[in-house]
Enzyme design. Structure first.
Site, PDB file in Angstrom:
ATOM      1  N   THR A   1      -5.485   8.959  -5.578  1.00  0.00           N
ATOM      2  CA  THR A   1      -5.563   9.059  -4.116  1.00  0.00           C
ATOM      3  C   THR A   1      -4.641  10.163  -3.588  1.00  0.00           C
ATOM      4  OG1 THR A   1      -6.127   6.739  -3.904  1.00  0.00           O
ATOM      5  CG2 THR A   1      -5.221   7.777  -1.959  1.00  0.00           C
TER       6      THR A   1
ATOM      7  N   GLU B   1       0.833  -1.217   0.000  1.00  0.00           N
ATOM      8  CA  GLU B   1       0.000   0.000   0.000  1.00  0.00           C
ATOM      9  C   GLU B   1       0.867   1.266   0.000  1.00  0.00           C
ATOM     10  OE1 GLU B   1      -2.853   0.050  -0.834  1.00  0.00           O
ATOM     11  OE2 GLU B   1      -4.306   1.012   0.474  1.00  0.00           O
TER      12      GLU B   1
HETATM   13  N1  HSE Z   1      -8.517   6.509   3.605  1.00  0.00           N
HETATM   14  C1  HSE Z   1      -7.913   6.691   2.318  1.00  0.00           C
HETATM   15  C2  HSE Z   1      -8.277   8.058   1.799  1.00  0.00           C
HETATM   16  C3  HSE Z   1      -8.410   5.637   1.392  1.00  0.00           C
HETATM   17  O1  HSE Z   1      -9.450   8.411   1.891  1.00  0.00           O
HETATM   18  O2  HSE Z   1      -7.409   8.778   1.310  1.00  0.00           O
HETATM   19  C4  HSE Z   1      -7.852   5.742   0.002  1.00  0.00           C
HETATM   20  O3  HSE Z   1      -6.831   4.845  -0.177  1.00  0.00           O
END
Ligand code: HSE
Length: 318
Positions: free
Chosen positions: A191, A137
């Site tokens: 992201t 990740e």
């Molecule tokens: N919690 C993370 C975000 C999930 O919202 O950026 C995305 O990988």
């Protein structure tokens, strides 16, 4: 035969897509979906080291380099830590959209390490696998590793990431009647970009509402109080800024309010949206209206995924 192996020379494993954040729980809540998910085929090889021999379903977007792919990065971390002295070949079959907010990189990493663990004579526990998946990740999300996709993909069900460092995962029981609709608009949100636009601080009054909601959501799930879940899921942190990245968000949210949903929000960093309901029929109706409103307001096409919650995490397919 290598003394570290249990005799299985090839294995195919599925790992599920996940909805993370779940409204108010930025970086701390996530749950696993029945479908979609990714598949990994792992083969013991004569030559030492890891080779990523094939990727399908990614439209050529994912790197074959083992130091850049989340699946092989997680596998490398595991091979190194456990001193595994044999070689493996990996095929990655992407069966879910990339950059969609459904934890695609987490599913690939989890499928890979679960497959490797399943061919070992002395497999490690699921909890011991988690740090390897987090290494994968790290490649996709940069320095700030968050476990809210890998943990539900690995353990199944609904999880609370009480702490990311040291990682502390708690499984939260969910009510029996729990269906999820996912709308995946055909667009991509990175992201790291969706994280870069988040506020750096949060006002005390918003923080009070947010932690009230996170506690309320957990209590609502455990007490099977659907209305408490519905009241608690509101996010005062990420949703206000991230919803601006998703065309038609306000209209879709309004449309879903007409139906019997006990939750709605952005899945992970988006653009996918999720809605929770108590019956599969409601989930279907909600999916249809989400898709219709998205198209009517933006002309963006989409997929919908409807199903229950995956309670077990990865599974061996063959
Ligand atoms: N919690 C993370 C975000 C999930 O919202 O950026 C995305 O990988």
């Amino acid at each position: 035969m290598n003394e570290q192996l249990n005799g299985i020379s090839e294995i195919r494993v599925f790992a599920p897509a996940t909805v993370s954040n779940v409204g108010c729980g930025f970086d701390i809540f996530g749950f696993a979906l029945d479908q979609p998910g990714d598949e990994v085929i792992l083969r013991v090889a004569k030559r030492k080291g890891i080779r990523l021999v094939k990727i399908t379903g990614d439209n050529g977007k994912l790197p074959l380099s083992i130091s850049k792919n989340t699946c092989t990065v997680a596998l490398s971390a595991m091979m190194e830590k456990l001193n595994l002295n044999f070689g493996i070949e990996v095929e990655l079959h992407k069966k879910m959209p990339l950059g969609s907010g459904l934890g695609s990189s987490a599913a690939s990493a989890v499928a890979g390490i679960f497959a490797l663990n399943s061919i070992l004579k002395k497999p490690v526990t699921t909890h011991e696998l988690l740090p390897f998946a987090l290494e994968g990740e790290r490649i996709s999300s940069g320095a700030t590793v968050h476990a809210d996709n890998v943990a539900p993909a690995l353990f199944g069900g609904f999880v609370l990431v009480r702490s990311n460092n040291p990682v502390d995962i708690i499984s939260i029981p969910i009510p029996k009647d729990f269906y999820c609709t996912v709308l995946h608009p055909f667009m991509e949100i990175k992201t790291d970009y969706a994280r870069s636009i988040l506020p750096k601080t949060i006002a005390v009054q918003d923080a009070i509402k947010q932690w009230g909601n996170t506690a309320g959501l957990v209590a609502g799930l455990m007490k099977r109080d659907y209305d408490l879940v519905r009241r608690s899921i509101t996010d005062y942190f990420a949703e206000p800024v991230r919803s601006e990245l998703i065309p038609g968000y306000k209209q879709i949210k309004e449309a879903v309010k007409m139906y019997d949903a006990f939750g709605f929000g952005i899945s992970g960093s988006g653009p996918s949206l999720f809605a929770l309901s108590r019956t599969k029929l409601d989930a279907l109706k909600i999916g249809n209206i989400m898709k219709k409103v998205l198209y009517q307001t933006t002309k963006i096409e989409s997929d919908i995924f409807i199903g229950g919650i995956n309670l077990y995490g990865p599974k061996i397919l063959g």
